[in-house]
Design an enzyme around this catalytic site. Sequence first.
Site, PDB file in Angstrom:
ATOM      1  CB  THR A 136      -0.887  -0.015   1.265  1.00 15.27           C
ATOM      2  OG1 THR A 136      -1.441   1.276   1.469  1.00 15.27           O
ATOM      3  CG2 THR A 136      -0.102  -0.377   2.520  1.00 15.27           C
ATOM      4  CG  ASP A 137      -1.162   5.012  -0.956  1.00 12.02           C
ATOM      5  OD1 ASP A 137      -1.734   4.362  -0.054  1.00 12.02           O
ATOM      6  OD2 ASP A 137      -1.740   5.917  -1.595  1.00 12.02           O
ATOM      7  CD  GLU A 138      -3.538   3.381   4.150  1.00 14.70           C
ATOM      8  OE1 GLU A 138      -3.512   3.406   5.385  1.00 14.70           O
ATOM      9  OE2 GLU A 138      -4.561   3.098   3.491  1.00 14.70           O
TER      10      GLU A 138
ATOM     11  CE1 TYR B 234      -3.245  -2.696   5.683  1.00 10.37           C
ATOM     12  CE2 TYR B 234      -3.309  -0.346   5.199  1.00 10.37           C
ATOM     13  CZ  TYR B 234      -3.264  -1.659   4.767  1.00 10.37           C
ATOM     14  OH  TYR B 234      -3.239  -1.947   3.427  1.00 10.37           O
TER      15      TYR B 234
ATOM     16  CE  LYS C   5       0.181  -4.630   2.953  1.00 12.18           C
ATOM     17  NZ  LYS C   5      -0.156  -5.989   2.380  1.00 12.18           N
TER      18      LYS C   5
HETATM   19  P1  NAD Z   1      -9.374  -7.539   2.241  1.00 12.16           P
HETATM   20  O1  NAD Z   1      -9.336  -7.255   3.708  1.00 12.16           O
HETATM   21  O2  NAD Z   1     -10.634  -7.302   1.491  1.00 12.16           O
HETATM   22  O3  NAD Z   1      -8.970  -9.069   1.984  1.00 12.16           O
HETATM   23  C1  NAD Z   1      -7.923  -9.706   2.668  1.00 12.16           C
HETATM   24  C2  NAD Z   1      -8.049 -11.198   2.425  1.00 12.16           C
HETATM   25  O4  NAD Z   1      -6.966 -11.843   3.112  1.00 12.16           O
HETATM   26  C3  NAD Z   1      -9.338 -11.807   2.982  1.00 12.16           C
HETATM   27  O5  NAD Z   1      -9.905 -12.684   2.035  1.00 12.16           O
HETATM   28  C4  NAD Z   1      -8.890 -12.556   4.218  1.00 12.16           C
HETATM   29  O6  NAD Z   1      -9.710 -13.684   4.515  1.00 12.16           O
HETATM   30  C5  NAD Z   1      -7.479 -12.965   3.819  1.00 12.16           C
HETATM   31  N1  NAD Z   1      -6.616 -13.224   4.986  1.00 12.16           N
HETATM   32  C6  NAD Z   1      -6.475 -12.447   6.091  1.00 12.16           C
HETATM   33  N2  NAD Z   1      -5.608 -13.022   6.945  1.00 12.16           N
HETATM   34  C7  NAD Z   1      -5.172 -14.165   6.352  1.00 12.16           C
HETATM   35  C8  NAD Z   1      -4.248 -15.177   6.728  1.00 12.16           C
HETATM   36  N3  NAD Z   1      -3.595 -15.125   7.896  1.00 12.16           N
HETATM   37  N4  NAD Z   1      -4.035 -16.207   5.871  1.00 12.16           N
HETATM   38  C9  NAD Z   1      -4.703 -16.277   4.696  1.00 12.16           C
HETATM   39  N5  NAD Z   1      -5.595 -15.361   4.306  1.00 12.16           N
HETATM   40  C10 NAD Z   1      -5.821 -14.301   5.114  1.00 12.16           C
HETATM   41  O7  NAD Z   1      -8.164  -6.706   1.632  1.00 12.16           O
HETATM   42  P2  NAD Z   1      -8.022  -6.030   0.201  1.00 12.16           P
HETATM   43  O8  NAD Z   1      -8.588  -4.662   0.249  1.00 12.16           O
HETATM   44  O9  NAD Z   1      -8.478  -6.981  -0.841  1.00 12.16           O
HETATM   45  O10 NAD Z   1      -6.431  -5.873   0.131  1.00 12.16           O
HETATM   46  C11 NAD Z   1      -5.623  -6.916  -0.403  1.00 12.16           C
HETATM   47  C12 NAD Z   1      -4.167  -6.518  -0.292  1.00 12.16           C
HETATM   48  O11 NAD Z   1      -3.949  -5.295  -0.992  1.00 12.16           O
HETATM   49  C13 NAD Z   1      -3.705  -6.260   1.146  1.00 12.16           C
HETATM   50  O12 NAD Z   1      -2.404  -6.766   1.275  1.00 12.16           O
HETATM   51  C14 NAD Z   1      -3.712  -4.749   1.267  1.00 12.16           C
HETATM   52  O13 NAD Z   1      -2.758  -4.309   2.201  1.00 12.16           O
HETATM   53  C15 NAD Z   1      -3.352  -4.332  -0.137  1.00 12.16           C
HETATM   54  N6  NAD Z   1      -3.869  -3.021  -0.575  1.00 12.16           N
HETATM   55  C16 NAD Z   1      -5.198  -2.715  -0.417  1.00 12.16           C
HETATM   56  C17 NAD Z   1      -5.667  -1.481  -0.854  1.00 12.16           C
HETATM   57  C18 NAD Z   1      -7.125  -1.107  -0.748  1.00 12.16           C
HETATM   58  O14 NAD Z   1      -7.481   0.046  -1.027  1.00 12.16           O
HETATM   59  N7  NAD Z   1      -8.018  -2.017  -0.378  1.00 12.16           N
HETATM   60  C19 NAD Z   1      -4.780  -0.560  -1.447  1.00 12.16           C
HETATM   61  C20 NAD Z   1      -3.430  -0.924  -1.584  1.00 12.16           C
HETATM   62  C21 NAD Z   1      -2.987  -2.160  -1.157  1.00 12.16           C
HETATM   63  P1  TYD Z   2     -10.691   3.816   4.277  1.00 12.25           P
HETATM   64  O1  TYD Z   2     -11.606   3.390   3.201  1.00 12.25           O
HETATM   65  O2  TYD Z   2     -10.800   3.183   5.637  1.00 12.25           O
HETATM   66  O3  TYD Z   2      -9.218   3.676   3.704  1.00 12.25           O
HETATM   67  P2  TYD Z   2      -7.788   4.230   4.306  1.00 12.25           P
HETATM   68  O4  TYD Z   2      -7.975   4.667   5.689  1.00 12.25           O
HETATM   69  O5  TYD Z   2      -6.961   2.998   4.197  1.00 12.25           O
HETATM   70  O6  TYD Z   2      -7.379   5.331   3.372  1.00 12.25           O
HETATM   71  O7  TYD Z   2     -10.861   5.380   4.485  1.00 12.25           O
HETATM   72  C1  TYD Z   2     -10.670   6.274   3.406  1.00 12.25           C
HETATM   73  C2  TYD Z   2     -10.782   7.673   3.950  1.00 12.25           C
HETATM   74  O8  TYD Z   2     -12.148   7.870   4.355  1.00 12.25           O
HETATM   75  C3  TYD Z   2      -9.938   7.910   5.185  1.00 12.25           C
HETATM   76  O9  TYD Z   2      -9.438   9.250   5.138  1.00 12.25           O
HETATM   77  C4  TYD Z   2     -10.918   7.765   6.337  1.00 12.25           C
HETATM   78  C5  TYD Z   2     -12.235   8.229   5.739  1.00 12.25           C
HETATM   79  N1  TYD Z   2     -13.450   7.594   6.278  1.00 12.25           N
HETATM   80  C6  TYD Z   2     -14.505   8.371   6.749  1.00 12.25           C
HETATM   81  O10 TYD Z   2     -14.459   9.633   6.711  1.00 12.25           O
HETATM   82  N2  TYD Z   2     -15.619   7.762   7.248  1.00 12.25           N
HETATM   83  C7  TYD Z   2     -15.720   6.401   7.321  1.00 12.25           C
HETATM   84  O11 TYD Z   2     -16.760   5.874   7.840  1.00 12.25           O
HETATM   85  C8  TYD Z   2     -14.636   5.604   6.830  1.00 12.25           C
HETATM   86  C9  TYD Z   2     -14.709   4.095   6.877  1.00 12.25           C
HETATM   87  C10 TYD Z   2     -13.527   6.247   6.304  1.00 12.25           C
END
Ligand code: NAD
Ligand code: TYD
Length: 354
Positions: A133-135, A159, A163
């Site tokens: 992630t960019d975070e 989080y 990561k």
């Molecule tokens: P998500 O939370 O929707 O899915 C995570 C999946 O991992 C789930 O299916 C969960 O059951 C599985 N999981 C959790 N713990 C596990 C374990 N110990 N063993 C096996 N499986 C396990 O997450 P997402 O949004 O699909 O993100 C996927 C990846 O992309 C993550 O690594 C996240 O850090 C990264 N990412 C997400 C975003 C975003 O905006 N969602 C952006 C950048 C990077």
């Molecule tokens: P989120 O989707 O949790 O992603 P991240 O924190 O990983 O960027 O949140 C996106 C942005 O939205 C973040 O600045 C927090 C804000 N947010 C709200 O304002 N209200 C909400 O109920 C949630 C879940 C997020």
Amino acid sequence: MSILVTGGAGFIGANFVRDWCADSDEPLVTLDALTYAGNPENFAGMAGADQHRLVQGEIGDAALVRALLTEHQPRAIVHFAAESHVDRSIHGADAFIQTNILGTYQLLEAARAHWQGLGDAARAQFRFVHVSTDEVYGSLLPGAPAFTEEHRYEPNSPYSASKAASDHLVRAWHHTYGLPVVTTNCSNNYGPYQFPEKLIPLMIVNALAGKALPVYGDGQQVRDWLYVADHCRAIRRVLEAGTIGEVYNIGGWNEQPNLAIVTQICALLDEWRPRPDGTSHTSLISFVKDRPGHDRRYAIDARKIERALGWRPSETFGTGLGKTVRWYLDHPEWVAHVQTGAYRAWVATQYDKR
Ligand code: NAD
Ligand code: TYD
């Protein structure tokens, strides 16, 4: 030939699996613990279902991972599995440390043992793609240049710290043991199958239910947003042509404050699902207490992946958000099924008395 995908039953993983099986004949094995965020319904009705196998299990289960690698001999591991929600990490970091750090460590060790035992050709071909992630880069001031791959790591939440730790482990397994890794750092994703605890799906499902739309603080925190199919395409491109040991930032060239995102969702719903009393969904917006340590701004400079691998996002935010809102309108059963008792308990913990 096959690939092993961890976390394939989650939001991005399921989109990746679905797109993979629709576009290629190569078998794919998903290893997923099926936590609250993992949902086998995300595979419903998918094309190429018979080339996909879902195995329920932990990435930290070394014996299981070893057995899967021996049985399937995948040419690559694409590692999505993680605990992914910042707010949950604030309430309790334990699962984040367990999965994101220790789980990634165990997976790297299993991958290393497997890779070291391969013959020359398979060894040369093998890849470990780490999805991050960019975070990990921390928060930017207004007007500061977007994150490049050289930006220093400054994670601020449990989080992002977990990561960041996983990124460092992946890097070290390459530098020390030569494991052929590639890491991606992507901005906020949105699209179908996203669990409604994250901003965009939470606002859609709350608005449809006539519930408050909880905007943290002043709503002026900025994120870069990328449609999930574009992210999945970038990962496929990295798997195909990324240079071993390199990091690629992935982003949508689409910085927006949270309040603007919520307002655009409301505008689409006003058009497609008007409220019975004729008022706009924006009347549901409610400013609530800010997130502790809330990062103010993320922005991704995605020029490296464009230059090196020819990838650019294909959706605009307008087209991507339209597809996303439409998907939630068209999948009320999926939404109802994920809003179980456990989901309601989370919503109560996070939003009641906020
Ligand atoms: P998500 O939370 O929707 O899915 C995570 C999946 O991992 C789930 O299916 C969960 O059951 C599985 N999981 C959790 N713990 C596990 C374990 N110990 N063993 C096996 N499986 C396990 O997450 P997402 O949004 O699909 O993100 C996927 C990846 O992309 C993550 O690594 C996240 O850090 C990264 N990412 C997400 C975003 C975003 O905006 N969602 C952006 C950048 C990077
Ligand atoms: P989120 O989707 O949790 O992603 P991240 O924190 O990983 O960027 O949140 C996106 C942005 O939205 C973040 O600045 C927090 C804000 N947010 C709200 O304002 N209200 C909400 O109920 C949630 C879940 C997020």
